[in-house]
Design a protein around this motif. Sequence first.
Motif, PDB file in Angstrom:
ATOM      1  N   LEU A 135     -18.443  79.505  63.088  1.00  0.00           N
ATOM      2  CA  LEU A 135     -17.404  79.556  64.126  1.00  0.00           C
ATOM      3  C   LEU A 135     -16.218  78.683  63.769  1.00  0.00           C
ATOM      4  N   THR A 136     -16.478  77.504  63.253  1.00  0.00           N
ATOM      5  CA  THR A 136     -15.406  76.522  63.052  1.00  0.00           C
ATOM      6  C   THR A 136     -14.838  76.502  61.637  1.00  0.00           C
ATOM      7  N   GLY A 137     -15.588  77.051  60.677  1.00  0.00           N
ATOM      8  CA  GLY A 137     -15.107  77.040  59.301  1.00  0.00           C
ATOM      9  C   GLY A 137     -15.401  75.754  58.559  1.00  0.00           C
ATOM     10  N   TYR A 138     -16.057  74.802  59.204  1.00  0.00           N
ATOM     11  CA  TYR A 138     -16.403  73.537  58.548  1.00  0.00           C
ATOM     12  C   TYR A 138     -17.736  73.671  57.816  1.00  0.00           C
ATOM     13  N   THR A 139     -17.961  72.777  56.874  1.00  0.00           N
ATOM     14  CA  THR A 139     -19.278  72.643  56.256  1.00  0.00           C
ATOM     15  C   THR A 139     -20.003  71.493  56.948  1.00  0.00           C
ATOM     16  N   ALA A 140     -21.304  71.428  56.705  1.00  0.00           N
ATOM     17  CA  ALA A 140     -22.074  70.333  57.287  1.00  0.00           C
ATOM     18  C   ALA A 140     -21.551  68.986  56.797  1.00  0.00           C
ATOM     19  N   GLU A 141     -21.187  68.915  55.513  1.00  0.00           N
ATOM     20  CA  GLU A 141     -20.668  67.649  54.982  1.00  0.00           C
ATOM     21  C   GLU A 141     -19.379  67.224  55.684  1.00  0.00           C
ATOM     22  N   ASP A 142     -18.607  68.210  56.171  1.00  0.00           N
ATOM     23  CA  ASP A 142     -17.350  67.891  56.862  1.00  0.00           C
ATOM     24  C   ASP A 142     -17.578  67.182  58.191  1.00  0.00           C
ATOM     25  N   ILE A 143     -18.668  67.523  58.873  1.00  0.00           N
ATOM     26  CA  ILE A 143     -18.763  67.126  60.283  1.00  0.00           C
ATOM     27  C   ILE A 143     -19.912  66.194  60.621  1.00  0.00           C
ATOM     28  N   ILE A 144     -21.009  66.208  59.833  1.00  0.00           N
ATOM     29  CA  ILE A 144     -22.127  65.338  60.156  1.00  0.00           C
ATOM     30  C   ILE A 144     -21.668  63.881  60.103  1.00  0.00           C
ATOM     31  N   GLY A 145     -21.947  63.155  61.162  1.00  0.00           N
ATOM     32  CA  GLY A 145     -21.533  61.758  61.248  1.00  0.00           C
ATOM     33  C   GLY A 145     -20.191  61.575  61.945  1.00  0.00           C
ATOM     34  N   ARG A 146     -19.557  62.672  62.390  1.00  0.00           N
ATOM     35  CA  ARG A 146     -18.257  62.578  63.072  1.00  0.00           C
ATOM     36  C   ARG A 146     -18.395  62.980  64.536  1.00  0.00           C
ATOM     37  N   ASN A 147     -17.539  62.434  65.355  1.00  0.00           N
ATOM     38  CA  ASN A 147     -17.472  62.832  66.756  1.00  0.00           C
ATOM     39  C   ASN A 147     -16.835  64.224  66.862  1.00  0.00           C
ATOM     40  N   CYS A 148     -17.217  64.969  67.870  1.00  0.00           N
ATOM     41  CA  CYS A 148     -16.748  66.354  68.025  1.00  0.00           C
ATOM     42  C   CYS A 148     -15.254  66.471  68.316  1.00  0.00           C
ATOM     43  N   ARG A 149     -14.567  65.369  68.545  1.00  0.00           N
ATOM     44  CA  ARG A 149     -13.152  65.468  68.912  1.00  0.00           C
ATOM     45  C   ARG A 149     -12.283  66.032  67.785  1.00  0.00           C
ATOM     46  N   PHE A 150     -12.833  66.151  66.574  1.00  0.00           N
ATOM     47  CA  PHE A 150     -12.028  66.714  65.489  1.00  0.00           C
ATOM     48  C   PHE A 150     -11.619  68.165  65.784  1.00  0.00           C
ATOM     49  N   MET A 151     -12.259  68.801  66.767  1.00  0.00           N
ATOM     50  CA  MET A 151     -11.902  70.169  67.120  1.00  0.00           C
ATOM     51  C   MET A 151     -10.722  70.235  68.097  1.00  0.00           C
TER      52      MET A 151
END
Length: 337
Positions: A58-74
């Motif tokens: 849905l978002t086009g990110y990889t797991a490495e992009d987002i694991i460990g980050r808060n969801c506000r990057f969306m």
Amino acid sequence: MSEALWYSNHMAEAPPGGIDRARLALIAVERSHMAMVISDPNQPDNPIILANPAFLALTGYTAEDIIGRNCRFMQGPDTSPESIAIIRDALAREIDVTEEMFNYRKDGSAFWNRLHISPIHDDSGKLIYFFASQCDVTSRRRAADLERSEQLLLKEIDHRAKNALALVQGIVRLSRSDDARHYATAVQGRVHALANAHTLLAVGNWQRVPLEVLLRSELVASGAGRVEISGPEVAVDVPQVQPVALVLHEIVSNAVKHGSLSSPTGLLDIRWHADHDGVAIDFAETGGPPTLPPATTGFGLSIAETIVSKQLNGRLQLDWNASGLHSRLTIPNMAMA
């Protein structure tokens, strides 16, 4: 092992000889077509610790992009602050929340996200995770917006049609003549002036119409020559365009039929200027036949006076002097462009 499970296998260990319900739950999350993430509120900034393949798609990110980050990057420029506040409040109160908000993919494209967040507590009642599901509802939102736009458009069309019909009814009611042919000609000319005004509005996408454009359209339709016009730029508001067009038609038609423009040497000078909270338009006829008293002229100026007072809340002053008819049309709430 999938990316989702690889990043979240620390969440549960299978009990010896027992059913690993936690791992089964993770498999269900991984294989679900619903985008899902799990975050850990016990770590700084409540980071994502699990994201299933549907979320990554849905978002086009990889797991490495987002694991460990808060969801506000969306979030992005058009994400509603009110929606963000609602979610923050629900997280602080550890309650379920569902909110539709504008989010952004990795490539910068935007979509409407129906976000649902639920807190997960352990047996002692301690908050241990937040579970969140996401659903792209852009198509539904666009369809709803389109339906609302169509409804507003239909209401506006209905309103404009009723206004036009009311003007036509007024024309038919106020027009009079002992001769059927003259009556038909008079009504036809007035309806034509109304139709011209409607065309100008439609061509201009129903925005304000410059007074000069409205006036020149009437002069051409009436076949009026030997006319001088001057004045600053003035825009006629949409509700005023058709009534103003009818008044201009009556004044110009009277000059063509009975006044200065009925003579080969006659002239009509039209000037306008700001007047208090509106605009004053002066019509000066010269060089025509002897000025006739009002009772012997066409009935059109009486119609004009009625339209000015009833629909425009303005004034039409007629000065029947020796040199020719001088008229002043004053229209309030008309501003310089």
